[in-house]
Design a protein around this motif. Structure first.
Motif, mmCIF file in Angstrom:
data_model
loop_
_atom_site.group_PDB
_atom_site.id
_atom_site.type_symbol
_atom_site.label_atom_id
_atom_site.label_comp_id
_atom_site.label_asym_id
_atom_site.label_seq_id
_atom_site.Cartn_x
_atom_site.Cartn_y
_atom_site.Cartn_z
ATOM 1 N N GLN A 582 1.038 -1.608 -0.218
ATOM 2 C CA GLN A 582 -0.247 0.219 0.246
ATOM 3 C C GLN A 582 0.711 1.556 -0.344
ATOM 4 O OE1 GLN A 582 -3.207 -0.721 2.653
ATOM 5 N NE2 GLN A 582 -4.053 -1.888 2.065
ATOM 6 N N LYS A 583 1.703 0.944 0.416
ATOM 7 C CA LYS A 583 2.596 2.369 0.085
ATOM 8 C C LYS A 583 2.944 2.753 -0.897
ATOM 9 C CE LYS A 583 7.581 3.905 2.196
ATOM 10 N NZ LYS A 583 9.319 2.878 2.592
ATOM 11 N N TYR A 584 3.341 1.905 -2.013
ATOM 12 C CA TYR A 584 3.602 1.866 -3.389
ATOM 13 C C TYR A 584 2.219 2.068 -3.992
ATOM 14 C CZ TYR A 584 8.344 1.393 -1.894
ATOM 15 O OH TYR A 584 8.851 1.892 -1.367
ATOM 16 N N SER A 585 1.097 2.193 -3.497
ATOM 17 C CA SER A 585 -0.707 1.971 -4.374
ATOM 18 C C SER A 585 -0.533 0.952 -4.725
ATOM 19 C CB SER A 585 -0.809 3.328 -5.303
ATOM 20 O OG SER A 585 -0.288 4.936 -4.031
ATOM 21 N N VAL A 586 -0.394 0.008 -4.128
ATOM 22 C CA VAL A 586 -0.814 -1.243 -4.733
ATOM 23 C C VAL A 586 -1.232 -2.317 -3.952
ATOM 24 C CG1 VAL A 586 0.267 -1.150 -6.967
ATOM 25 C CG2 VAL A 586 1.782 -2.114 -5.102
ATOM 26 N N SER A 587 -2.219 -3.620 -3.786
ATOM 27 C CA SER A 587 -2.833 -4.845 -2.938
ATOM 28 C C SER A 587 -2.202 -5.775 -3.876
ATOM 29 C CB SER A 587 -3.851 -4.381 -2.832
ATOM 30 O OG SER A 587 -4.356 -3.554 -2.433
#
Length: 837
Positions: A582-587
């Motif tokens: 989530q830190k890099y906008s993905v799951s």
């Protein structure tokens, strides 16, 4: 001293030994006036005498007496006296009786009668000496009649002593005498065996020997330590005389192979002293054991004909060509040592047996040298294959291979445990592609020198075909990486120095590398973990998985196994994996792609979970957005089978052009073309590409649209317009609408290599892993007709650099000269004087 003088000196020493080591009795003349009483009273224990008894000397007995008197001096050398006993007329005793007068001679040892001889058996000096010594040595010289008797003696002698087996057509001959005289001297060292049976001669010889000629064999039974092991046999090639037997036994007693570590000009052995040549097998420390065995094999074949020495290149500074593997020193005074290149041990044997062979080989080599130089000077511009041309051009170049360990059958398996990771190049020393790769390999060794846990080594499959077959190396060159407890990994990528170095470094760590903490994952994305790769730039790819995405994680692990050595892959599936992604906008499941040492990290969602889809996605994501096209990376972009929008430049492109082209490349995700550029200074093959597209080279920079996979049309961006994103998009719309006219159209004719043997792409494709990240990737040699080739698609560029495999077969060299010497295959003109050979 000449060989002839040496031979006479040796003979003189032998005769003096016989004469000085045996006690003498009286003078050489017959004792004419001894009576029976005086003769028998003078006999001493241990003394041997030959006596004949006669009441008077008749004229018919005169020839016999002359022969007896002539033999007295020869027998006296062996401690045997010759005596004439005058019998009184009235004496009718056993020896002086009428029936014995001049009909028999008697051999006594002390006062004990050893044997009596009929005088017609003592017809000349040879028969007298031979028969007397045969009787004296009755217990030392065995007489055999059957093959079984001979084999029984051999079996008793095995592991203990050697045997001298002689055949003479009849006893009492000059050959029989020579054997007996030799047995008298050497009988305490070797077991002498004698026969007169022609059938036994035929049974012990594979050749059809003349039964009327004497024959002698030296049987090396002392070396036969096992009961079933036969005794080696070395025949005497010269006529059977005392001197030839003595010479033969001296040669049999010399060391089989002499190891020398000094100037061959200063070497003197018993062979040279006896007038025989000396053969040197040139060796080196890496192949010492194999060279030693080769020297021993040659020595057995030449035993009695020449000596063999093992000369170490490492200990002697020889001013000779690197490919020389055999040297010949003759006993002739003033003759220089001849250094030669021979193909196998049969040629060495022929060299000794045929004196004209040396001159013939030298003439052939001089002729080859002249032809090579002529072709090198006049025909390099029309070489059929550029790999061969490159090797031929650089054949005199010394390769720095000191950092590459030479492996043989003896040290291969033990060397695999010397380092955590052992890299092995399997190659053939005579083959052009192998030599080209060997050059890259030497550069890799220099680059990785001092890298902990990495050992670079090589195996010459010409020297060690059995080892290469055992390691399933059916084509060469082949590179394999061995790690203890793991299955070996075969390299199937490009052969350039950069690609090889990267593969070796990446193979040091697991793929994918399992990370245990969030800190390790962050360090991995920054390129700081693992430590062995921290100093080397690689794009890092991290798979992030939750416990609910086990299927995707398993596919990612399998993809890592396929891409091992080609991609830096990590994997994180701890409890806090969700927070990391989530830190890099993905799951999860997701990929984190870190370029430029972690300065930018891109998050990519994983929607497809099959292994093949995962591999293809990873390979695609690792491609640069706006790449510089080079010979090594061209095949990766050709595999996308998309049109090329390619900017040709005379050097680095300007910052403005780079910015505009990068905007264009990023503007349309998953777009239908490859935006790229080519620097003609770094990749000169681009000049040939432009000449194929245009009759003359256009002014640079020039932007082209090339569709290799649909019609082969080439469109040129208007040179009067600046290269901007908006201008290019407008131009592309016109292309799509069919409003632009192509500058040229590539021929549909398939581009083929000049000869089938040079179709390296065809050779390598069947053995390439199905999901190899560099499938079909081979650099360019011939100028392609487009950025990636002609209308045949990606095949064009992939046919031009040495592939990692070749269908050239290698067979067992048989009795070839192993180690240093087997490099005789280097007689192949292209690589003959390459320093590796």
């Amino acid at each position: 001293m000449s060989a002839q003088k040496d031979g006479w000196v040796s003979s003189l020493v032998f005769l003096l030994f016989c004469a000085c080591s045996i006690p003498r009795s009286g003078n050489a003349n017959l004792q004419q006036e001894l009576s029976p009483q005086l003769y028998f009273s003078s006999l001493e224990a241990g003394k041997t005498s030959l006596a004949f008894f006669t009441p008077s000397v008749s004229p018919g007995a005169q020839p016999f007496l002359e022969q007896i008197e002539s033999s007295a001096e020869a027998l006296q050398d062996y401690g045997i006296s010759v005596v004439k006993v005058n019998c009184p007329k009235e004496d009718a005793s056993r020896y002086c009786g009428k029936e014995n007068a001049l009909r028999k001679a008697f051999l006594f040892r002390g006062n004990r009668l050893i044997r009596e001889f009929p005088t017609d058996a003592l017809f000349d000096v040879n028969s007298i000496v031979a028969n007397v010594l045969f009787a004296v040595l009755f217990n030392e010289v065995k007489y055999v009649e059957t093959l079984a008797d001979l084999e029984n003696i051999e079996n008793v002698l095995k592991g203990k002593s050697n045997m001298v087996f002689a055949y003479v057509p009849a006893t009492g001959t000059a050959e029989h005498r020579a054997v007996m005289e030799a047995a008298f001297v050497y009988g305490t060292i070797h077991q002498f065996v004698l026969t007169t049976e022609a059938a036994l001669l035929k049974a012990t010889s594979h050749d059809d020997h003349d039964v009327s000629s004497a024959w002698l064999l030296f049987c090396h039974c002392q070396q036969a330590t096992e009961p079933a092991q036969p005794c080696r046999r070395t025949a005497l090639a010269q006529p059977l005389t005392l001197l030839s037997i003595h010479r033969h036994l001296k040669l049999m007693g010399a060391p089989l192979v002499t190891e020398v570590a000094e100037d061959p000009e200063k070497i003197s052995t018993v062979h040279l002293q006896l007038g025989l040549p000396l053969v040197f097998i040139l060796s080196q420390k890496e192949t010492y054991e194999a060279d030693r065995r080769t020297a021993e094999f040659v020595a057995w074949q030449l035993l009695g004909k020449a000596g063999v020495a093992l000369l170490s290149r490492d200990l002697v500074d020889l001013n000779v060509l690197h490919q020389s593997n055999v040297a010949l020193k003759t006993p002739d005074e003033g003759m220089p040592i001849q250094y030669l290149v021979l193909e196998d041990t049969d040629e060495v044997i022929t060299l000794v047996e045929d004196k004209n062979k040396v001159k013939q080989i030298q003439e052939e080599e001089e002729e080859e040298e002249e032809n090579e130089d002529e072709k090198e000077n006049n025909n390099q511009d029309i070489q059929d294959d550029q790999v061969v041309e490159a090797v031929s051009r650089d054949k005199k170049r010394e390769l720095p291979l000191e950092q590459v360990l030479v492996l043989t059958e003896e040290n291969f398996h033990s060397s695999l445990s010397e380092a955590a990771q052992t890299v092995v190049l399997f190659y053939a020393s005579w083959e052009a592609v192998s030599l080209a790769v060997l050059r890259s390999y030497s550069e890799v060794a220099a680059r990785l020198q001092g890298t902990p846990g990495v050992l670079l080594s090589r195996v010459n499959c010409w020297d060690w075909p059995g080892l290469c077959s055992q390691e399933n190396v059916t084509q060469f060159p082949t590179i394999k990486i061995y790690k203890e407890g793991q299955k070996s990994v075969t390299y199937n990528g490009m052969w350039g120095t950069e690609e090889l170095s990267s593969f070796i470094l990446l193979s040091q760590v697991s793929c994918p590398l399992k990370l245990a903490t969030m800190d390790e994952a962050e360090e991995y994305l920054r390129g700081e973990f693992p430590s062995e790769l921290s100093s080397h730039y690689h794009t890092s790819l991290l798979g992030v998985f939750s416990t609910a995405t086990s299927k995707a994680r398993e596919a990612f692990e399998e993809a890592g196994n396929i891409l091992s050595g080609h991609v830096r892959m990590g994997m994180y599936f701890e409890d806090d994996a969700l927070a990391l992604s989530q830190k890099y906008s993905v799951s999860p499941p997701a990929l984190l792609l870190a370029r430029s040492g972690g300065q930018s990290v891109e998050g990519i969602a994983l929607s497809k979970h099959s292994v093949q889809d995962m591999v293809q996605m990873i390979r695609y994501e690792l491609l640069d957005i706006f790449p510089e096209i080079t010979v090594p990376n061209l095949p990766q972009y050709l595999q996308l089978r998309k049109p090329f929008l390619i900017l040709f430049s005379a050097g680095d492109i300007s910052q403005m052009e780079s910015k505009e082209m990068l905007k264009l490349a990023k503007g349309r995700p998953q777009q239908a073309f490859v935006a790229c550029w080519l620097n003609l200074k770094k990749t000169p093959v681009g000049h040939g590409i432009l000449r194929t597209y245009f009759s003359t080279t256009p002014s640079l920079p020039v932007l082209l649209w090339v569709n290799l996979h649909a019609g082969g049309q080439v469109f040129k961006f208007p040179s009067e317009q600046p290269i901007t994103e908006m201008n290019i998009l407008s131009w592309l719309e016109k292309l799509q609408a069919g409003l632009e006219i192509p500058s040229s159209t590539l021929s549909e004719e398939d581009w083929k290599p000049p000869l089938p043997a040079y179709d390296f792409l065809q050779m390598m494709e069947p053995s390439m892993p199905e999901l190899s990240p560099h499938s079909g990737a081979t650099p360019v040699q011939h100028p392609p007709k487009s950025p990636g080739g002609d209308s045949a698609g990606g095949d064009t560029a992939t046919r031009e650099e040495p592939s990692q495999e070749s269908t050239e077969e290698f067979g067992s060299p048989g009795r070839d000269l192993r180690g240093t010497a087997p490099r005789l295959a280097a007689r192949d003109k292209q690589g003959k004087r390459h320093s590796e050979l």
